[in-house]
Design an enzyme around this catalytic site. Structure first.
Site, short mmCIF file in Angstrom:
data_model
loop_
_atom_site.label_atom_id
_atom_site.label_comp_id
_atom_site.label_asym_id
_atom_site.label_seq_id
_atom_site.Cartn_x
_atom_site.Cartn_y
_atom_site.Cartn_z
N ASP A 279 -10.14 54.55 -7.61
CA ASP A 279 -10.87 54.23 -8.84
C ASP A 279 -11.89 53.15 -8.49
O ASP A 279 -11.56 51.98 -8.36
CB ASP A 279 -9.87 53.73 -9.90
CG ASP A 279 -10.55 53.27 -11.19
OD1 ASP A 279 -11.78 53.08 -11.19
OD2 ASP A 279 -9.84 53.09 -12.20
N PHE B 72 -6.03 48.60 -13.32
CA PHE B 72 -6.59 48.95 -14.62
C PHE B 72 -7.39 50.25 -14.47
O PHE B 72 -8.26 50.34 -13.62
CB PHE B 72 -7.51 47.85 -15.16
CG PHE B 72 -8.06 48.18 -16.52
CD1 PHE B 72 -7.32 47.96 -17.67
CD2 PHE B 72 -9.33 48.76 -16.65
CE1 PHE B 72 -7.82 48.31 -18.92
CE2 PHE B 72 -9.83 49.11 -17.91
CZ PHE B 72 -9.07 48.87 -19.03
N LYS C 266 -19.12 52.50 -15.00
CA LYS C 266 -19.80 51.21 -15.22
C LYS C 266 -21.28 51.19 -14.78
O LYS C 266 -22.15 51.42 -15.58
CB LYS C 266 -19.02 50.07 -14.60
CG LYS C 266 -17.68 49.83 -15.33
CD LYS C 266 -17.25 48.39 -15.35
CE LYS C 266 -16.17 48.16 -16.38
NZ LYS C 266 -14.82 48.60 -16.00
C1 LIG Z 1 -13.72 49.39 -16.72
C2 LIG Z 1 -12.78 50.16 -15.87
C3 LIG Z 1 -12.24 51.40 -16.28
C4 LIG Z 1 -12.49 51.97 -17.65
O1 LIG Z 1 -13.81 52.29 -17.86
P1 LIG Z 1 -14.33 52.65 -19.35
O2 LIG Z 1 -15.74 53.07 -19.14
O3 LIG Z 1 -14.18 51.45 -20.20
O4 LIG Z 1 -13.48 53.77 -19.83
C5 LIG Z 1 -11.46 52.10 -15.38
N1 LIG Z 1 -11.19 51.63 -14.17
C6 LIG Z 1 -11.67 50.44 -13.73
C7 LIG Z 1 -11.36 49.97 -12.36
C8 LIG Z 1 -12.47 49.66 -14.57
O5 LIG Z 1 -12.93 48.49 -14.16
#
Ligand SMILES: *Cc1c(COP(=O)(O)O)cnc(C)c1O
Length: 402
Positions: free
Chosen positions: A222, A137, A251
């Protein structure tokens, strides 16, 4: 201060807020540490603190104080100016990671968009493909959505952005077969969050590092969910001993305020030339001040160590529960990133825990996910495990009877 009832607030949403989220029928009003209260005055233990963003819990005093002070000094200036705060924040992140430079933004998806652009800009012209992983994700803007190898996030949105190639998580041979002359990068969450707190098999990330080096690809981690101390290391990659070329964060990076960053080495960073990318609010003084206060708090209070210690409390309790309770398939704990894989749907567990005033999450249908604050106490962890155990034992009992 008096609050509208939850019902009144739900009415407002019904009329005026686009219904693109599944929300619990509760309006929250205030929080302190790992507790949060609703409009009716009920107190909840929050083990999914702000979807993982409130890594110091709700309204941590030192961060609140720093931001209050900053609000009276400088709220926003565009990136046509320098501020010491943005420089200090970049320095703080650099010194705790691999010593590179930062680009700042406001969210995880934006951090990933920057990484996607950088991958294309840094590599030779014909190279544009990025290998990403099933179950991953990366966010909701088009680049990040296209990078997200889960069909449910693509439904009705096509055509997606070209150039993403999907590999099974953990399959090094498959990755190797997908690399060709047009490949620019490999992008992966070192621990999949939305995908169910999935930890890669031993040696997988090291194997990706090797492939990236061999084929001159960028390795992008990520760490939007797993980074910033979540796993008991400043960054999840440090727990695996595999260093990426590019890392994205968001986050928890500002302890609950909006913020995001992409870090990379000074050499690779040169490819993001002036004018090629920007973010209006990126690295603003409030975010920077919060980001610095977050880092100071974690270190002052020894919270990386606390995350490891309390993570072990969860591991012990949940492993015990797995032995007793027929519906738990697997327990995955990396500091304060915790997944409990069930053999049944997880949504009823979340709902019953909410009724018992415990906030948790279910992802990937069957994985109970906990993202507690780093400063959760052992006692609070036990309190949460007691409720969760009780709820799951009852559900396992019902399941046997069905
Ligand atoms: C939450 C998340 C995102 C997206 O972050 P947003 O601030 O909602 O755009 C991207 N990568 C990972 C691994 C996430 O957990």
């Amino acid at each position: 201060m008096s609050f509208a009832s939850s019902e009144e607030t739900l009415d407002l949403f019904q009329k005026y807020v686009i219904p693109n989220y599944n929300r619990y029928p509760v309006a929250l009003t205030h929080g302190e540490g790992s507790y949060v209260w609703d409009a009716e005055g009920n107190r909840y233990l929050d083990l999914f603190n702000g979807w993982g963003c409130n890594l110091l819990g709700h309204c941590p005093p030192a961060l609140v104080e720093a931001v209050r002070d900053q609000l009276g000094k400088l709220i926003h200036v565009p990136n046509t100016w320098h501020t010491e705060l943005q420089g200090r924040w970049a320095e703080a992140l650099s010194k705790r990671s691999f010593g590179g430079q930062a680009f700042f933004c406001n969210s995880g998806t934006e951090a990933n968009e920057a990484a996607i652009k950088l991958a294309r800009l840094h590599t030779p012209k014909q190279r544009y493909k990025i290998i990403t992983f099933e179950g991953g994700f990366h966010g909701r803007t088009f680049g990040s959505t296209s990078a997200t190898a889960q069909p449910k996030y693509h439904e009705g949105l096509g055509p997606l952005m070209a150039g993403f190639v999907y590999a099974p998580f953990g399959d090094l041979d498959a990755v190797s077969r997908l690399i060709d002359d047009e490949t620019a990068a490999i992008m992966i969450e070192p621990i999949q969050g939305e995908g169910g707190v999935r930890v890669p098999p031993e040696g997988f990330l090291a194997g990706l590092r090797q492939l990236a080096d061999q084929h001159e690809l960028l390795l992008i981690f990520d760490e939007v969910q797993a980074g910033c101390g979540r796993t008991g290391h400043w960054f999840a990659y440090q727990g695996f001993g595999v260093t990426p070329d590019v890392m994205t964060l968001s986050k928890a990076i500002c302890g609950g305020l909006a913020g995001g960053a992409m870090l990379t080495t000074a050499d690779i960073a040169k490819s993001l030339r002036p004018g090629m990318h920007a973010c209006t609010f990126g690295g603003n003084p409030i975010a920077a001040r919060a980001g610095l206060a977050f880092i100071e708090s974690v270190e002052r209070d020894g919270l990386l160590e606390n995350a490891q210690r309390v993570g072990e409390v969860f591991r012990r309790r949940l492993e015990q529960l797995r032995q007793q309770c027929g519906v738990i398939r697997d327990v995955r704990v990396r500091g304060m990133m915790i997944g409990l894989e069930l053999s049944i749907e997880g949504a009823p567990t979340v709902k019953t825990c909410l009724e018992r005033r415990l906030l948790i999450n279910c992802t990937h249908s069957t994985v109970i996910r906990l993202l507690p604050a780093l400063n959760l106490t052992e006692q609070q962890a036990s309190e949460g495990c007691d409720i969760l155990a009780d709820v799951l034992m009852k559900q396992a009992g019902n399941h046997v009877r069905e």
